[in-house]
Design a protein around this motif. Structure first.
Motif, PDB file in Angstrom:
ATOM      1  N   SER A  40       0.825  -1.208   0.000  1.00 26.88           N
ATOM      2  CA  SER A  40       0.000   0.000   0.000  1.00 26.88           C
ATOM      3  C   SER A  40       0.863   1.263   0.000  1.00 26.88           C
ATOM      4  O   SER A  40       0.415   2.320  -0.424  1.00 26.88           O
ATOM      5  N   MET A  41       2.106   1.154   0.450  1.00 25.98           N
ATOM      6  CA  MET A  41       3.011   2.300   0.460  1.00 25.98           C
ATOM      7  C   MET A  41       3.830   2.386  -0.822  1.00 25.98           C
ATOM      8  O   MET A  41       4.707   3.239  -0.950  1.00 25.98           O
ATOM      9  N   GLY A  42       3.596   1.471  -1.759  1.00 30.44           N
ATOM     10  CA  GLY A  42       4.290   1.534  -3.038  1.00 30.44           C
ATOM     11  C   GLY A  42       5.520   0.656  -3.145  1.00 30.44           C
ATOM     12  O   GLY A  42       6.183   0.639  -4.175  1.00 30.44           O
ATOM     13  N   PHE A  43       5.855  -0.075  -2.081  1.00 34.54           N
ATOM     14  CA  PHE A  43       6.998  -0.980  -2.172  1.00 34.54           C
ATOM     15  C   PHE A  43       6.585  -2.222  -2.940  1.00 34.54           C
ATOM     16  O   PHE A  43       5.468  -2.684  -2.843  1.00 34.54           O
ATOM     17  N   ARG A  44       7.504  -2.744  -3.699  1.00 38.51           N
ATOM     18  CA  ARG A  44       7.228  -3.988  -4.408  1.00 38.51           C
ATOM     19  C   ARG A  44       8.491  -4.831  -4.410  1.00 38.51           C
ATOM     20  O   ARG A  44       9.599  -4.337  -4.204  1.00 38.51           O
ATOM     21  N   GLU A  45       8.303  -6.102  -4.679  1.00 31.59           N
ATOM     22  CA  GLU A  45       9.436  -7.014  -4.697  1.00 31.59           C
ATOM     23  C   GLU A  45      10.268  -6.772  -5.951  1.00 31.59           C
ATOM     24  O   GLU A  45       9.744  -6.680  -7.054  1.00 31.59           O
ATOM     25  N   ALA A  46      11.553  -6.626  -5.787  1.00 31.45           N
ATOM     26  CA  ALA A  46      12.436  -6.380  -6.916  1.00 31.45           C
ATOM     27  C   ALA A  46      12.892  -7.701  -7.515  1.00 31.45           C
ATOM     28  O   ALA A  46      13.101  -8.684  -6.808  1.00 31.45           O
ATOM     29  N   SER A  47      13.035  -7.715  -8.814  1.00 29.70           N
ATOM     30  CA  SER A  47      13.560  -8.905  -9.471  1.00 29.70           C
ATOM     31  C   SER A  47      15.085  -8.860  -9.411  1.00 29.70           C
ATOM     32  O   SER A  47      15.674  -7.780  -9.293  1.00 29.70           O
ATOM     33  N   PRO A  48      15.745 -10.007  -9.549  1.00 26.34           N
ATOM     34  CA  PRO A  48      17.211 -10.009  -9.484  1.00 26.34           C
ATOM     35  C   PRO A  48      17.845  -9.190 -10.605  1.00 26.34           C
ATOM     36  O   PRO A  48      18.964  -8.722 -10.476  1.00 26.34           O
ATOM     37  N   ASP A  49      17.124  -8.991 -11.717  1.00 29.47           N
ATOM     38  CA  ASP A  49      17.690  -8.240 -12.841  1.00 29.47           C
ATOM     39  C   ASP A  49      17.673  -6.738 -12.608  1.00 29.47           C
ATOM     40  O   ASP A  49      18.406  -5.997 -13.250  1.00 29.47           O
ATOM     41  N   GLU A  50      16.825  -6.249 -11.704  1.00 31.45           N
ATOM     42  CA  GLU A  50      16.672  -4.815 -11.501  1.00 31.45           C
ATOM     43  C   GLU A  50      17.799  -4.192 -10.695  1.00 31.45           C
ATOM     44  O   GLU A  50      18.239  -3.095 -10.986  1.00 31.45           O
TER      45      GLU A  50
END
Length: 127
Positions: A40-50
């Motif tokens: 809800s705060m805009g955090f998301r799981e990052a992929s290893p490529d990012e």
């Protein structure tokens, strides 16, 4: 905690840490609520490529004498962590935590309640 250091200096020769056994209740509903809050705060799981990995840099020297007055540098030569036992109890999430999350709703029906797990960490010495 026990420590051996050189008097009048900022050099710790040896720091030993010994802890009593620790009990950890892991309720999956709490983790689900934390995930919902992060999303809800805009955090998301990052992929290893990012992500880009960058090496850690040592502390910088103070740029002026005014900065140096407020800075102290200590050196730890040896850290010893004595054997440690963690007892972990995993509990399935409650209905309220899974109401708005479809993935969590599926987890609720899995047999995640389990007997205690003991995690044992051997004696660790870092020099």
């Amino acid at each position: 905690i026990t420590a051996r250091w050189i008097g009048g200096s900022h050099i710790i020769k040896k720091l030993s840490v010994s802890m009593v056994p620790y009990w950890l209740n892991l309720e999956l509903g709490v983790l689900i609520r934390l995930l919902d809050l992060a999303e809800s705060m805009g955090f998301r799981e990052a992929s290893p490529d990012e992500g880009v990995r960058v090496p850690l840099e040592p502390p910088q020297q103070p740029s002026s004498l005014a900065d140096a007055k407020h800075m102290e540098v200590w050196r730890l030569e040896t850290l010893v962590v004595e054997p440690l036992r963690l007892t972990i109890m995993v509990r399935s999430p409650d209905v309220a935590a899974t109401r708005d999350n479809t993935i969590a709703r599926r987890i609720r029906f899995l047999p995640v309640d389990m007997p205690n797990m003991d995690l044992k960490v051997d004696r660790t010495v870092l020099t």
